[in-house]
Design an enzyme around this catalytic site. Structure first.
Site, PDB file in Angstrom:
ATOM      1  N   GLY A  40       0.874  -1.183   0.000  1.00 37.58           N
ATOM      2  CA  GLY A  40       0.000   0.000   0.000  1.00 37.58           C
ATOM      3  C   GLY A  40       0.900   1.217   0.000  1.00 37.58           C
ATOM      4  CB  ALA A 247       8.150  -0.303  -2.879  1.00 38.98           C
ATOM      5  N   GLY A 249       9.247   4.075  -6.252  1.00 36.91           N
ATOM      6  CA  GLY A 249       8.717   5.431  -6.039  1.00 36.91           C
ATOM      7  C   GLY A 249       8.351   5.669  -4.572  1.00 36.91           C
ATOM      8  N   GLY A 285       9.472  -7.236  -3.595  1.00 38.13           N
ATOM      9  CA  GLY A 285       8.346  -6.810  -2.774  1.00 38.13           C
ATOM     10  C   GLY A 285       8.378  -5.349  -2.405  1.00 38.13           C
TER      11      GLY A 285
END
Ligand code: ADP
Length: 301
Positions: A40, A247, A249, A285
């Site tokens: 998220g 992830a 960014g 991840g």
């Protein structure tokens, strides 16, 4: 005013399937591996800053399910204050991610609890926005809530950093309240779809004319460019072996906010964020790839 970074945003459980290829319509195939990784954009950015040692408060919503427990645990372990996370009815946000052997990925996000971060929730936390030094936002919660948070921050002189992802068109009046806008190249295009601007230069000029104070355009392996009125500065990405750019960014945004919180000047904060994001792309991840301060210090030596 405190020295805190306040992140208001999403938390999702990423359900990651690594597969030789994507199945065709109606087809069932065997994948290679399954991983369940907290993610998220909001939570990733909060954790990125937290793991570096930043003082970070997170406001968001998760379900009362096992995913919610795990999402909170991940933030807590990284030193993020989760006292203001609301546990709401229904499922936590999830992202269904397939990564193919050639590196291509496909992602479906179901907002779940993230849709409960309503403008009323934002209103109830306005004192926290006032107290924060930096407000860091993304677009995985309702747009009206993001707008409201930015309006409060503007009123209270809290620095606003917006990562406009996933990109949607923003209300035009919002732009003048943004201190740092952090789009990647695709997001820049989507933000300005309704305007007749076709070159990068024109897009940047338009955003600056609309009142954005600074734009940090992230360009993957090509690094990042900082734009403000009359100024353009490029910063090269660091050379690393890329494993998974999930992830990238988010780690950049969290680390940049951390740099500002620590009192780095812009150039220093960008260089630091480039190092953090480079390390993040060397691991699989989202939250599982975010480096600690010690790892960054070692990498920079
Ligand atoms: P997003 O994840 O939002 O698409 P980018 O792909 O632009 O963002 O990446 C954000 C930042 O992550 C870049 O500005 C850079 O600092 C770092 N980064 C991304 N890809 C690489 C790469 N291949 N090598 C080194 N750093 C990278």
């Amino acid at each position: 005013m405190s020295n805190d970074i306040l992140v208001i945003g999403s938390m999702n459980m990423d359900l990651v399937v690594q597969t030789p290829r994507a199945p065709k319509k109606g087809e069932t195939i065997m994948g290679n591996k399954f991983s369940q990784i907290p993610g998220g954009k909001g939570a990733n950015q909060a954790l990125a800053a937290g793991k570096l040692g930043g003082e970070v408060n997170f406001i968001g919503c998760c379900g009362q399910d096992a995913f919610g427990d795990e999402l909170l645990e991940s933030l807590k372990t990284g030193g993020v204050n989760i006292d203001d996370v609301l546990r709401v009815e229904g499922s936590s946000g999830v992202a269904n991610i397939t990564i193919e052997d050639d590196g291509d990925n496909r992602i479906i996000v179901v907002a779940g609890a993230n849709s409960k971060v309503t403008p009323e929730v934002i209103e109830s936390f306005k004192a926290k926005i006032k107290a924060a030094k930096i407000l860091l936002l993304q677009l995985e919660i309702p747009l009206e809530s993001v707008s409201k948070a930015i309006e409060f921050a503007n009123k209270y002189d809290t620095t606003v950093i917006l990562d406009p992802a996933p990109a949607v068109k923003l209300p035009e009046e919002l732009y003048s309240m943004i201190d740092y806008l952090l789009p990647n190249e695709g997001e820049l295009d989507l933000l300005l779809e309704d305007y007749e601007v076709n070159t990068l230069q024109k897009k940047i000029e338009l955003l600056l004319d609309l009142g954005v104070k600074r734009i940090l355009l992230t360009q993957g392996g090509d690094g990042v460019t900082l734009y403000s009125k009359g100024k353009e500065e490029s910063y090269a990405a660091l050379k690393v072996e890329v494993v998974d750019t999930t992830a990238a960014g988010d780690s950049f945004a969290g680390a940049f906010a951390y740099g500002l919180q620590r009192g780095f000047d812009e150039a220093e904060a960008i260089r630091y964020a480039n190092s953090v994001a480079a390390l993040a792309v060397t691991k699989l991840g989202a939250q599982s790839s975010l480096p600690t301060k010690e790892e960054v210090d070692k990498f920079q030596k």
